[in-house]
Design a protein around this motif. Structure first.
Motif, short mmCIF file in Angstrom:
data_model
loop_
_atom_site.label_atom_id
_atom_site.label_comp_id
_atom_site.label_asym_id
_atom_site.label_seq_id
_atom_site.Cartn_x
_atom_site.Cartn_y
_atom_site.Cartn_z
N ALA A 41 0.83 -1.20 0.00
CA ALA A 41 0.00 0.00 0.00
C ALA A 41 0.87 1.25 0.00
CB ALA A 41 -0.92 -0.01 1.21
N ALA A 42 1.98 1.20 0.74
CA ALA A 42 2.89 2.35 0.77
C ALA A 42 3.53 2.59 -0.59
CB ALA A 42 3.97 2.13 1.82
N VAL A 43 3.87 1.53 -1.31
CA VAL A 43 4.44 1.68 -2.65
C VAL A 43 3.48 2.44 -3.55
CG1 VAL A 43 5.10 0.44 -4.74
CG2 VAL A 43 5.95 -0.33 -2.51
N VAL A 44 2.20 2.07 -3.49
CA VAL A 44 1.20 2.75 -4.32
C VAL A 44 1.05 4.20 -3.87
CG1 VAL A 44 -1.23 2.82 -4.98
CG2 VAL A 44 -0.04 0.62 -4.82
N MET A 45 0.92 4.42 -2.56
CA MET A 45 0.66 5.76 -2.06
C MET A 45 1.83 6.71 -2.32
SD MET A 45 -0.79 6.87 1.67
CE MET A 45 0.74 6.93 2.58
N PHE A 46 3.06 6.23 -2.11
CA PHE A 46 4.20 7.12 -2.27
C PHE A 46 4.69 7.20 -3.72
CE2 PHE A 46 4.37 6.10 2.30
CZ PHE A 46 4.22 7.40 2.75
N SER A 47 3.98 6.51 -4.60
CA SER A 47 4.20 6.73 -6.03
C SER A 47 3.41 7.94 -6.52
CB SER A 47 3.81 5.49 -6.83
OG SER A 47 4.63 4.39 -6.52
N ILE A 48 2.43 8.40 -5.73
CA ILE A 48 1.60 9.54 -6.13
C ILE A 48 2.45 10.78 -6.39
CG2 ILE A 48 -0.18 11.15 -5.35
CD1 ILE A 48 -1.53 8.79 -3.92
N PRO A 49 3.37 11.17 -5.48
CA PRO A 49 4.19 12.35 -5.78
C PRO A 49 5.01 12.19 -7.05
CG PRO A 49 4.38 11.76 -3.46
CD PRO A 49 3.65 10.64 -4.12
N TRP A 50 5.47 10.99 -7.31
CA TRP A 50 6.25 10.71 -8.54
C TRP A 50 5.38 10.86 -9.77
CZ3 TRP A 50 8.35 5.20 -9.99
CH2 TRP A 50 9.22 5.31 -11.07
N TRP A 51 4.11 10.37 -9.70
CA TRP A 51 3.21 10.52 -10.83
C TRP A 51 2.89 11.99 -11.10
CZ3 TRP A 51 -0.41 6.32 -8.37
CH2 TRP A 51 0.16 5.06 -8.54
N LEU A 52 2.73 12.76 -10.02
CA LEU A 52 2.42 14.18 -10.19
C LEU A 52 3.63 15.00 -10.63
CD1 LEU A 52 0.17 14.73 -7.03
CD2 LEU A 52 -0.58 14.55 -9.41
N HIS A 53 4.80 14.66 -10.10
CA HIS A 53 6.04 15.38 -10.43
C HIS A 53 7.13 14.34 -10.69
CE1 HIS A 53 4.33 19.18 -9.04
NE2 HIS A 53 3.96 18.57 -7.93
N PRO A 54 7.48 14.07 -11.93
CA PRO A 54 8.50 13.05 -12.21
C PRO A 54 9.85 13.30 -11.53
CG PRO A 54 7.32 13.65 -14.21
CD PRO A 54 6.89 14.62 -13.15
N LEU A 55 10.08 14.55 -11.11
CA LEU A 55 11.34 14.86 -10.44
C LEU A 55 11.19 15.02 -8.94
CD1 LEU A 55 12.88 17.47 -12.91
CD2 LEU A 55 13.23 15.00 -12.83
N PHE A 56 10.06 14.56 -8.37
CA PHE A 56 9.81 14.80 -6.95
C PHE A 56 10.92 14.21 -6.08
CE2 PHE A 56 8.12 14.07 -2.76
CZ PHE A 56 7.36 15.21 -2.51
N TYR A 57 11.37 13.01 -6.42
CA TYR A 57 12.41 12.35 -5.63
C TYR A 57 13.80 12.58 -6.21
CZ TYR A 57 8.50 9.84 -3.45
OH TYR A 57 7.35 9.52 -2.77
N TYR A 58 13.96 13.67 -6.93
CA TYR A 58 15.24 13.97 -7.58
C TYR A 58 15.54 15.45 -7.42
CZ TYR A 58 18.88 13.19 -11.13
OH TYR A 58 20.08 13.05 -11.82
N VAL A 59 15.67 15.86 -6.15
CA VAL A 59 15.83 17.27 -5.80
C VAL A 59 17.07 17.41 -4.93
CG1 VAL A 59 14.73 19.27 -4.73
CG2 VAL A 59 13.33 17.52 -5.83
N GLY A 60 17.73 18.57 -5.00
CA GLY A 60 18.82 18.89 -4.08
C GLY A 60 19.98 17.92 -4.16
N ASP A 61 20.26 17.26 -3.04
CA ASP A 61 21.41 16.37 -2.99
C ASP A 61 21.20 15.08 -3.77
OD1 ASP A 61 22.70 18.17 -1.44
OD2 ASP A 61 22.68 17.01 0.41
#
Length: 764
Positions: A41-61
């Motif tokens: 369930a967490a995999v599905v839920m925390f994929s939401i920011p990635w679907w909305l912003h392809p660079l969500f987990y690719y910021v800063g460091d």
């Protein structure tokens, strides 16, 4: 503890669905199926920011430090090389000493290999971050269950806590070591308490604690220590000194496992810039306030926290916790807090310690920016709320409680607007969403009972997450500048590069298009070119080189760096640009407007030029083989063979000997031998720019320059020894339990030991 909560509540449920149904003992395999379900369930839920912003987990460091280097480290691991030290990484190449690149953590090494198969590094980063967010959700669920929370509250908080603002927007989006440290501390907490209750072999918490320590993040070590202190409080309350002794042994073994990470760091501090950070001070930077925590259920609340570039307000919801936590406070039964059990005392001790650190000074020794500990505070609060929810919701004075909930939600909305009124409609929308969801959840609970109530809260967490990541931050994760994503795209657009690359550029004026194709790259983004680059990212740096090039921790330079390149290195006759064996020089037009259009020096030519930068490339390769960059007059270099850990050079020197300069930084750990150790003595020293200089004896000889990471070998031996000792502790614990089982009547005759009573208080 859940039974205690019900017994000590001031009011009892008036209907069967007002409180959680009593849960029968769950078979172990079924409980673990629920754990896996929480992870999925967490995999599905925390994929939401990635679907909305392809660079969500690719910021800063993530783009500037971690993901490109993970890609390179993974390629090296696949080729059979353990990437402890890379001289081609310059001040960012001492991976073992950096610590944060975790070259001994098996889970992270495996992830490096996975990342190396990706061309899209934003996708690779998202996969790793969602993986750890799912692991965190599973760990929080288990930890809540360990403190006797019901299954529904444990699932709810397991999915809500990783969605906290700092965990999602800072740790997962740009500071992955923070997330990894939190994950393993959570799992260690669960395992260590189960061990303290005689429900788990001590080798399991040892392994999880070692995974925490070997992330290389000092906050993991701090988290482990605080957890052990909290469990100590609990065991002291039970007067279980025998189990406390076992926990102390476990803590020492886990702490010692970190030597393999922190000894190499300690041994190189003398040449780095990190040593200057050890202090106790308070400049208010990244220090949250109690008011920020009280507003932690407002999804769009942007705290007034001193931030980068002199900002006094966040653009991220960094102190957000869970949208339902504060609105549900009027409905919780707080009876257990009047007479806390030993377990609750330990939990409160852990949470209070983290609260004190969160609102403490900005710098305490090497620990800085207290907001980094807020997720550890929220971890304790998540467990506390889950246990309180497990007592059921209060059912008296419904109108007063409902009115209080409305006031609390409205107060969060008002504070959000007050701090950042320019996005008042975003705050209004978030406030309305929370009010509707809380009201709906309470109505569902009143009419349909506990499990539907939990389902609404879980769905609400996903809805709030989607709303929050779609509207906040004000400048989205893609930001004003888009980092390079595709490895192949960068390499296709940087074919001009050859040999070692040095870039002279500042970052403030860079535009998105300047990044995407690799025209200008900062930190470890430069790895994507596929060529050795002096500009890298480092958390420790190398003082001498960084000063020589006026270069910061991610490769940004000042304009004076250009002039310094053509000055000879102290003690030699070679300019710095040659000493570094630079073959490609990238000059940013905005930083060096008077230089980029002039004719390059002799031996260089213009390979590319546009409105962003000019590229000079050396017309001929460096005159020496290997990583030799200069030889003193009269010394001839006849052959050289170089690899990351050693270099062998055959040379001829005059009667008074000579010097060899290497394009290697003089990290502690270099030794030199002549003719396999049978020849005359040679010495290693440092040039003015921090480069390795070897004073060689006269005649024709073969000199071998070798690097061994200081502290790493002894750290590995310590890790081996403590693993053996942890195994011995596990065997002795198992044998002790067998003896106890063989003497059940003795235990019953005495009413059982204190440790047994601790064990009986939990859920298996």
């Amino acid at each position: 503890m859940s039974h205690t909560l019900n017994e000590e509540s001031a009011e009892a449920p008036t209907a069967d669905h007002d409180a959680p149904a009593p849960e029968e003992k769950t078979p172990r395999h079924r409980e673990w199926l629920i754990v896996v379900g929480v992870g999925l369930a967490a995999v599905v839920m925390f994929s939401i920011p990635w679907w909305l912003h392809p660079l969500f987990y690719y910021v800063g460091d993530n783009p500037e430090s971690f993901t490109p280097l993970w890609h390179q480290l993974g390629e090296q691991l696949r080729s059979g090389h353990w990437p402890v030290m890379d001289p081609a990484g310059w001040y960012g190449g001492n991976h073992a000493a950096e610590g944060e690149y975790s070259v001994v953590n098996p889970v992270q090494l495996l992830n490096y290999v996975v990342v190396s198969w990706f061309d899209n590094l934003a996708a690779a980063s998202a996969v790793v971050m969602v993986e750890f967010l799912a692991l965190l959700a599973m760990g929080v669920y288990l930890l809540c269950r360990e403190y006797e929370a019901g299954r529904v509250p444990a699932v709810l908080l397991g999915l809500a806590m990783p969605a906290g603002g700092f965990t999602l927007y800072y740790a997962a989006a740009g500071w992955p070591l923070e997330l990894m440290a939190l994950v393993w501390v959570t799992w260690f907490w669960w395992a260590a308490r189960r061990y303290a209750r005689r429900r788990l072999n001590p080798f399991v918490p040892f392994v999880l604690g070692a995974l925490a320590m070997t992330t290389g993040n000092p906050y993991a070590a701090l988290g482990v220590l605080v957890v052990l202190l909290g469990l100590t409080v609990e065991l002291l309350a039970h007067r279980d000194f025998r189990r406390l002794a076992g926990l102390a042994v476990l803590g020492v073994l886990v702490g010692a496992s970190g030597a393999v990470v922190f000894l190499p760091l300690a041994d190189v501090l003398v040449v780095t810039s990190r040593q200057h950070l050890a202090m106790i001070s308070n400049d208010a930077f990244q220090v949250p306030h109690l008011g920020d925590i009280l507003a932690s259920s407002a999804p769009t609340y942007l705290p007034a926290v001193v931030n980068w570039n002199g900002a006094v307000r966040e653009i991220l919801p960094s102190t957000y916790f869970a949208w339902f936590a504060i609105p549900l406070l009027p409905w919780l039964r707080f009876g257990a807090l009047r007479h806390p059990t030993p377990a609750l005392r330990g939990l409160l001790a852990i949470s209070l310690i983290f609260l004190a650190l969160v609102v403490g000074p900005s710098n305490v020794w090497l620990f800085r920016w207290p907001i980094r500990l807020i997720e550890f505070l929220y971890l304790g609060l998540a467990v506390l709320i889950a246990t309180l929810l497990s007592a059921g919701l209060a059912t008296t004075r419904v109108r007063a409680r409902a009115a209080t909930t409305v006031v609390l939600v409205a107060a969060g909305g008002y504070l959000s607007v007050a701090i950042s009124p320019e996005i008042h409609w975003t705050h209004a929308g978030a406030t309305a969403v929370v009010l509707v969801l809380v009201g709906g959840a309470l109505l569902v609970h009143r009419r349909f009972g506990w499990r539907p109530f939990g389902a609404v809260l879980v769905a609400g967490t996903a809805i709030v997450l989607a709303y929050q990541t779609a509207t906040v931050p004000v400048t989205g994760p893609s930001g004003p500048t888009r980092p390079p994503v595709s490895v192949s795209q960068v390499r296709q657009h940087t074919t001009f590069a050859t040999g070692t690359v040095l870039q002279l550029a500042e970052q403030q004026s860079v535009r998105t298009q300047d990044y995407a194709d690799g025209d200008l790259l900062f930190g470890n983004e430069s790895i994507l070119r596929g060529h050795e680059t002096v500009n890298r990212y480092s958390g420790i740096g190398f003082d001498a080189l960084n000063s020589a090039l006026c270069m910061n921790y991610k490769g940004v330079t000042c304009a004076d760096a250009f002039g310094r390149l053509w000055q000879p290195v102290a003690g030699t006759t070679v300019p710095l640009v040659d000493a570094l064996r630079v073959q490609t020089l990238i000059l940013q037009r905005s930083l060096l407007p008077a230089v980029v259009d002039q004719r390059p020096p002799a031996g260089w030519h213009v390979a590319a030029s546009d409105e962003v930068r000019t590229v000079w490339v050396r017309s001929a390769p460096p005159p020496y083989p290997g990583r030799v960059s200069w030889a003193s007059p009269g010394v001839s270099v006849q052959a050289a063979e170089a690899n990351p850990d050693e270099e062998t050079v055959t040379y001829q020197a005059p009667a008074d000997g000579g010097q060899l300069l290497f394009a290697r930084l003089n990290w502690p750990g270099y030794t030199v031998a002549v003719d396999g150790g049978d020849g005359p003595a040679a010495t290693v020293r440092e040039s003015g720019a921090g480069l390795v200089v070897v004073d060689v004896p006269p005649g024709r000889h073969v000199v071998r320059l070798e690097f061994q990471e200081p502290g790493l070998r002894i750290g590995l031996w310590i890790l081996l020894v403590v693993t053996v000792l942890a195994s011995a502790q596990a065997i002795m614990t198992g044998m002790s339990r067998k003896l106890i089982r063989r003497r059940p009547t003795m235990g019953k005759a005495r009413g059982g030991s204190a440790a047994d009573r601790v064990g009986q208080s939990g859920v298996s």
